[in-house]
Design a protein around this motif. Structure first.
Motif, PDB file in Angstrom:
ATOM      1  N   MET A   1      10.442 -76.268 -48.477  1.00  0.00           N
ATOM      2  CA  MET A   1       9.747 -77.189 -48.849  1.00  0.00           C
ATOM      3  C   MET A   1       9.792 -78.389 -48.238  1.00  0.00           C
TER       4      MET A   1
ATOM      5  N   LEU B   1       3.454 -79.310 -55.098  1.00  0.00           N
ATOM      6  CA  LEU B   1       3.838 -79.208 -53.722  1.00  0.00           C
ATOM      7  C   LEU B   1       4.624 -78.123 -53.103  1.00  0.00           C
ATOM      8  N   GLY B   2       5.718 -77.728 -53.957  1.00  0.00           N
ATOM      9  CA  GLY B   2       6.388 -76.478 -53.562  1.00  0.00           C
ATOM     10  C   GLY B   2       5.729 -75.468 -53.757  1.00  0.00           C
TER      11      GLY B   2
ATOM     12  N   LEU C   1       9.593 -86.171 -48.366  1.00  0.00           N
ATOM     13  CA  LEU C   1       9.742 -85.868 -49.719  1.00  0.00           C
ATOM     14  C   LEU C   1      10.815 -86.732 -50.599  1.00  0.00           C
TER      15      LEU C   1
ATOM     16  N   GLU D   1       1.537 -71.372 -48.786  1.00  0.00           N
ATOM     17  CA  GLU D   1       0.942 -71.508 -47.008  1.00  0.00           C
ATOM     18  C   GLU D   1       1.712 -70.842 -46.205  1.00  0.00           C
ATOM     19  N   TYR D   2       3.133 -70.863 -46.618  1.00  0.00           N
ATOM     20  CA  TYR D   2       3.989 -70.506 -45.140  1.00  0.00           C
ATOM     21  C   TYR D   2       4.855 -69.387 -45.692  1.00  0.00           C
TER      22      TYR D   2
ATOM     23  N   THR E   1       2.965 -75.243 -50.717  1.00  0.00           N
ATOM     24  CA  THR E   1       3.930 -75.142 -49.523  1.00  0.00           C
ATOM     25  C   THR E   1       4.241 -73.808 -49.427  1.00  0.00           C
ATOM     26  N   ALA E   2       4.713 -73.109 -50.404  1.00  0.00           N
ATOM     27  CA  ALA E   2       5.169 -71.660 -50.366  1.00  0.00           C
ATOM     28  C   ALA E   2       3.870 -70.745 -50.161  1.00  0.00           C
TER      29      ALA E   2
ATOM     30  N   LYS F   1      11.430 -78.526 -45.310  1.00  0.00           N
ATOM     31  CA  LYS F   1      11.148 -78.321 -43.958  1.00  0.00           C
ATOM     32  C   LYS F   1       9.861 -78.801 -43.589  1.00  0.00           C
ATOM     33  N   TYR F   2       8.892 -78.316 -44.540  1.00  0.00           N
ATOM     34  CA  TYR F   2       7.573 -78.649 -44.170  1.00  0.00           C
ATOM     35  C   TYR F   2       6.806 -79.889 -44.692  1.00  0.00           C
ATOM     36  N   SER F   3       7.708 -80.628 -45.528  1.00  0.00           N
ATOM     37  CA  SER F   3       7.383 -81.822 -46.205  1.00  0.00           C
ATOM     38  C   SER F   3       7.797 -83.093 -45.465  1.00  0.00           C
TER      39      SER F   3
END
Length: 174
Positions: A1, A70-71, A8, A77-78, A74-75, A3-5
């Motif tokens: 999370m 958000l986590g 945070l 999506e990725y 994100t999970a 890494k992609y946010s």
């Protein structure tokens, strides 16, 4: 999370959470005795050390839910597969990943978990430790501050969410 946010922020200190972080048990491990993702959030190491095994104030609840959401988004999506969602689906009684990814559904289920935990018997605290049961009753003020949508109230009009899998008991203040 992380890494992609971008940017945070820690729910407690508002510091930016960087790659060298700790995972905080929102509800202390000494109380829930598990490391499930639905109870973990990234925080700076210094914040995690200072929080120790304290139950956080209700002022952090909404930020906690937002970071969890958000986590999850994100999970979804990725990450491939659904392994990341298993503990959420099982422990929080969600029937589908789509239901889990709704911020309002997530908030409602966390409130139900707090209600369930508040009804459990708590061990006597160590000398000088703060008793947990009053802290959980304090957290239940969330039900009135945040409000539970009418659709999630029990059939008899009470404030306990209608979540049969959690075997909730209505709380009465003594």
């Amino acid at each position: 999370m992380i890494k992609y946010s971008e940017n945070l922020r820690c729910i407690y200190s508002n510091q930016i959470v960087q790659e060298n972080f700790s995972l905080d048990h929102y509800l202390p491990w000494t109380f829930v005795a598990h490391n499930q993702l639905w109870n973990l959030i990234p925080v700076p190491k210094s914040v995690n050390s200072s929080k120790s095994n304290q139950v956080p104030s209700e002022i952090y609840f909404d930020k906690f839910i937002q970071v969890q959401h958000l986590g999850l988004v994100t999970a979804n999506e990725y990450m491939s597969g659904d392994k990341w969602a298993e503990s959420y689906l099982l422990d929080l009684s969600f029937s589908s990943k789509d239901e889990l990814l709704s911020l309002e559904n997530l908030r409602r289920q966390y409130i139900a978990i707090l209600l369930e935990l508040a009804n459990r018997d708590f061990p006597e605290p160590r000398t000088g430790a703060v008793p947990l049961r009053p802290l959980f009753y304090f957290h239940l003020g969330l039900l009135y501050l945040i409000g539970i949508p009418k659709s999630s109230r029990s059939q008899d009009g009470g404030s306990a969410p209608a979540t049969p899998a959690l075997n909730l008991v209505r709380i009465t203040m003594a």
